[in-house]
Each structure stands twice: as C-alpha cells, then as structure tokens.
Design a protein around this motif. Structure first.
Motif, mmCIF file in Angstrom:
data_model
loop_
_atom_site.group_PDB
_atom_site.id
_atom_site.type_symbol
_atom_site.label_atom_id
_atom_site.label_comp_id
_atom_site.label_asym_id
_atom_site.label_seq_id
_atom_site.Cartn_x
_atom_site.Cartn_y
_atom_site.Cartn_z
ATOM 1 N N GLN A 1 0.830 -1.208 0.000
ATOM 2 C CA GLN A 1 0.000 0.000 0.000
ATOM 3 C C GLN A 1 0.864 1.258 0.000
ATOM 4 O O GLN A 1 0.565 2.226 -0.706
ATOM 5 N N THR A 2 1.942 1.242 0.791
ATOM 6 C CA THR A 2 2.846 2.389 0.834
ATOM 7 C C THR A 2 3.471 2.642 -0.533
ATOM 8 O O THR A 2 3.520 3.787 -1.013
ATOM 9 N N ALA A 3 3.943 1.575 -1.182
ATOM 10 C CA ALA A 3 4.546 1.729 -2.501
ATOM 11 C C ALA A 3 3.531 2.244 -3.513
ATOM 12 O O ALA A 3 3.850 3.095 -4.370
ATOM 13 N N GLU A 4 2.280 1.791 -3.415
ATOM 14 C CA GLU A 4 1.256 2.201 -4.371
ATOM 15 C C GLU A 4 0.892 3.672 -4.215
ATOM 16 O O GLU A 4 0.782 4.404 -5.207
ATOM 17 N N VAL A 5 0.710 4.130 -2.991
ATOM 18 C CA VAL A 5 0.309 5.524 -2.805
ATOM 19 C C VAL A 5 1.464 6.464 -3.169
ATOM 20 O O VAL A 5 1.244 7.559 -3.703
ATOM 21 N N SER B 1 -12.623 -1.067 -0.071
ATOM 22 C CA SER B 1 -12.362 -2.102 -1.072
ATOM 23 C C SER B 1 -10.873 -2.346 -1.282
ATOM 24 O O SER B 1 -10.485 -3.297 -1.966
ATOM 25 N N GLY B 2 -10.009 -1.454 -0.723
ATOM 26 C CA GLY B 2 -8.572 -1.590 -0.883
ATOM 27 C C GLY B 2 -7.985 -0.732 -1.986
ATOM 28 O O GLY B 2 -6.765 -0.714 -2.181
ATOM 29 N N GLU B 3 -8.829 0.012 -2.700
ATOM 30 C CA GLU B 3 -8.362 0.851 -3.804
ATOM 31 C C GLU B 3 -8.048 2.258 -3.308
ATOM 32 O O GLU B 3 -8.767 2.817 -2.476
ATOM 33 N N PHE B 4 -6.972 2.832 -3.822
ATOM 34 C CA PHE B 4 -6.669 4.235 -3.551
ATOM 35 C C PHE B 4 -7.392 5.112 -4.570
ATOM 36 O O PHE B 4 -7.389 4.833 -5.764
ATOM 37 N N VAL B 5 -8.008 6.200 -4.074
ATOM 38 C CA VAL B 5 -8.643 7.204 -4.930
ATOM 39 C C VAL B 5 -8.026 8.539 -4.573
ATOM 40 O O VAL B 5 -7.954 8.911 -3.388
ATOM 41 N N ILE B 6 -7.559 9.278 -5.576
ATOM 42 C CA ILE B 6 -6.967 10.584 -5.296
ATOM 43 C C ILE B 6 -8.062 11.624 -5.136
ATOM 44 O O ILE B 6 -8.984 11.707 -5.946
ATOM 45 N N ASN B 7 -7.978 12.390 -4.063
ATOM 46 C CA ASN B 7 -8.963 13.435 -3.802
ATOM 47 C C ASN B 7 -8.513 14.763 -4.410
ATOM 48 O O ASN B 7 -9.255 15.413 -5.136
ATOM 49 N N GLU B 8 -7.267 15.173 -4.111
ATOM 50 C CA GLU B 8 -6.771 16.438 -4.649
ATOM 51 C C GLU B 8 -5.275 16.537 -4.413
ATOM 52 O O GLU B 8 -4.684 15.735 -3.678
ATOM 53 N N ILE B 9 -4.655 17.538 -5.057
ATOM 54 C CA ILE B 9 -3.275 17.907 -4.761
ATOM 55 C C ILE B 9 -3.256 19.342 -4.268
ATOM 56 O O ILE B 9 -4.142 20.132 -4.579
ATOM 57 N N ASN B 10 -2.253 19.668 -3.494
ATOM 58 C CA ASN B 10 -2.016 21.042 -3.041
ATOM 59 C C ASN B 10 -0.626 21.445 -3.494
ATOM 60 O O ASN B 10 0.372 20.851 -3.062
ATOM 61 N N THR B 11 -0.547 22.445 -4.380
ATOM 62 C CA THR B 11 0.745 22.855 -4.917
ATOM 63 C C THR B 11 1.539 23.719 -3.932
ATOM 64 O O THR B 11 2.747 23.883 -4.111
ATOM 65 N N MET B 12 0.881 24.299 -2.934
ATOM 66 C CA MET B 12 1.574 24.969 -1.836
ATOM 67 C C MET B 12 0.859 24.570 -0.548
ATOM 68 O O MET B 12 0.029 25.303 -0.017
ATOM 69 N N PRO B 13 1.178 23.378 -0.048
ATOM 70 C CA PRO B 13 0.466 22.861 1.131
ATOM 71 C C PRO B 13 0.848 23.618 2.398
ATOM 72 O O PRO B 13 1.808 24.406 2.416
#
Length: 385
Positions: A305-309, A335-347
């Motif tokens: 999971q770590t490698a996948e994310v 279900s075990g699937e990763f879904v991306i919610n969003e990115i932050n370009t200046m977190p």
C-alpha cells in the motif's frame, strides 16, 4: 610605478542569494499563509541567504513587513494578519515586470521610491486564489524572477478542483464521484441545479460534501446529510467561490503523501494518515489549524500500500506538470483501492503541518526542506519549460 606595486582593492565577497518570502494575500486563507511564512522565515539559513519579507494585505497591497516570525503564529485562537505586521499603512512594495531588472522598490505617497535591492528568488507562501492559483506565478514569469513551486498551469489546475479531477481522469488516475454547479447554473435556474445535486445523491447516496471548487484549508465545506441542508451549504461555499463542487462520501481512510523535486526528479515521502476526528464532523479548518488534530506519520499501511500511494502521488505530480512540491491527498477505500482526492501545490508548511512532517520522517529536516525548495527554484530556468 609598475602595476604590480599599485594598491590592490579588496576582493568583494560574493553576494548571498536574496529570497523574498511573499505571504498573506486576498483569499480566505490569508491567516494560514501568514502562519506558514512565519515558520519558513524562522527556518531559512541566514548565513546562506538574505531574506526580504513581503506581506500582501487582504485588500491586495504589497507591504514591507517586520521580519518577526514569532508575531506570525496563531496565539490564543487569534489568527495573524499582514495588516498587523506591515511597517506602514500606506507604503507599498513594487516588483518590476522588466525581466532584466529584479530590483524591488518601496514607495510611500509623496516620497521618492526607495530601492530595496535585487531579489534572486521568490518563495510564495500564499494559499488559495490570488496567489496559489497561477496569478502570482504569472506575474513572476513576466518579471523573470525564479520562484518556489509550480508554474502557471499547474498552479491553476491545482487550485480548481474540477479541472484537477479532469486532468487526473485523462491520465488514468482513480477519482471519486463528483458534480459541479457553475455560477450561471445557480443564478439562472437554482431549481435545476438543486435537482442535479439531488439526482447525484440518488446515485451515490447521502451525505454529500459541498465545497468551493477553488478553495483550500477546508474553508467553506459543509457535510450535508439530506436535502434540507443543501441551500445553506451552497450559500456557505459561495462565500468563498461562486463555482461549487459536490462530492460523495468515500468510505475509507484519509491518506496523504508529499512529493518533493530532487535533482534527479520528483520523489515521494512516506505517507501519513488523518485519523477520524471525533470532536469534529470531518477534518475541517478548526480541526486542522485551531485544535491541531494530529495525523499519523508514517501511516500504518502495508509495504504494498505504501509503494502504491507513493507511486500515485508522483504520477499526480507529473500529470498536472507540477514543480517543487505537492501534497497529494487520497482515500484508501474499504475495497482496498486508492482514490486521489486532490493535490495542493503549496500545502500547509508549518513544522506541525503534514507535508513537513512526512518529509521529516523520510529523512529531510524542515530547514533542509526549505533549502531544497529554494535551490530547486534557483536551478530552474524562467519562462516556458
């Protein structure tokens, strides 16, 4: 007298690179930007860099501010502001738009502008519209000044959650269900717009999250359990942005991962997990910044999971053409699937923020993180790339 016997002028020491830390701004995330900039100012290596703090007030004036990081923190639940840090209520800082002239001027009404010297790189610590969304990046491109973080396109994509999701989908990244209500739809036919959301809820179920499409720091977000709370949620979101994003509840764990640009390309940090916040309905602004709800770093995930994310985080960074840094937020579904919610370009970038904490755990300290970002900006050519 021979030239060998002429008195020699002392050799001038090379000038240290000058970093303008720009913060504050016109968005609702003004205070968080001030807090973030305070942490960066506290950590920049003053032996290596000269620093010029520039605050942007809530009405858009660029002000010369005190270099006093301790005054830029949240104290007794009171949020800081540039107005309280500015050295003058009238004076303004002006950045040249001539690419051959990186000198910064300070002017006050009735006075001759004062030269503050050249700036070699800008560290834009602004969050939200008028700073993180490509507008400031466009100004810096016109000025020919290197800057930390993503360029115009990636910054704009990272701010507009609708188009961010469209980009991710086009690159094959997994995205959760969502619906968009544009300003004209709500203004011209609110009943039809409301039905659009109700139909979405009929397909994906309640509750829904109603949020500004171009906001951040969880401001303006409402968790809506049924139709009765919908109009109030839309009104709250539109206080921050006239375009509304509606998302279904994704059942699973909230996972975050940091991406940082190294000399050989972007790398991902160890991921973190945002555990359920029992004192709040969801991970909202107060949970993040006032009550400082702590995340788990590293996230308790399997090696797979770590490698996948981490892989998905770098893919998202590349899909949006990002540079410098990104925090990528995911859901690990039941279900075990990763879904991306969003990115932050200046977190968020305070030492207790998730992005620096993830890199600390990965082996990059906060001061080193700041230095790497400045060095990456200085290496990067300005203009199209």
């Amino acid at each position: 007298m021979s030239s060998e016997n002429l008195p020699q002028s002392p050799a001038q020491e090379p000038r240290k690179p000058r970093v303008a830390v720009v913060f504050g701004g016109r968005s609702s995330e003004h205070a968080i930007s001030v807090v973030t900039a305070g942490a960066v100012l506290r950590s920049i290596d003053r032996e290596k860099y000269d620093v010029l703090p520039i605050g942007i007030t809530t009405d858009g004036r660029w002000a010369l501010t005190a270099d006093e990081p301790d005054r830029m923190a949240i104290a007794d639940r009171i949020l800081p502001s540039v107005e309280n840090l500015a050295e003058s209520t009238e004076g303004g800082v002006v950045l040249s738009v001539d690419p051959g002239n990186r000198e910064v001027l300070y002017s006050e009404p009735g006075s001759v502008p004062k030269a503050l010297g050249e700036v070699d790189v800008v560290f834009p610590m602004l969050h939200g519209p008028y700073g993180e969304d490509g507008t400031l990046q466009g100004l810096l491109e016109l000025s020919g000044v290197p800057y930390v973080g993503s360029g115009v396109l990636a910054s704009a994509v990272g701010q507009d959650k609708e188009y961010m999701k469209r980009v991710f989908i086009s690159f094959g990244l997994p995205v959760g269900p969502y619906e968009v209500i544009r300003p004209r739809e709500w203004e011209n036919d609110p009943s039809a717009a409301r039905k659009k959301i109700v139909d979405f809820a009929g397909e994906h179920g309640w509750p829904l999250f109603v949020k500004p499409a171009r906001g951040g720091s969880s401001m303006g977000i409402t968790k809506v359990s049924d139709l009765s709370g919908l109009d109030a949620a839309i009104e709250e979101a539109q206080r921050h942005d006239p375009k509304i994003l509606v998302e279904s509840l994704l059942r699973g764990r909230e996972i975050e991962c940091g991406v940082l640009e190294f000399e050989d390309g972007p790398r991902a940090s160890v991921p973190a997990e945002i555990p359920p916040v029992t004192s709040h309905d969801f991970y909202d602004f107060e949970a993040k910044y006032i009550d400082s709800a702590a995340g788990l770093v590293p996230a308790p995930l399997t090696e797979e999971q770590t490698a996948e994310v981490r892989r998905l985080a770098v893919e998202a960074f590349d899909a949006a053409s990002c540079e410098g840094l990104v925090r990528a937020d995911f859901f690990l579904l039941d279900s075990g699937e990763f879904v991306i919610n969003e990115i932050n370009t200046m977190p968020g970038f305070t030492p207790i923020s998730m992005y620096p904490r993830m890199w600390q755990e990965t082996g990059v300290s906060y001061p080193e993180l700041v230095d790497r970002l400045i060095q990456a900006a200085l290496r990067r050519p300005t203009g199209l790339r």
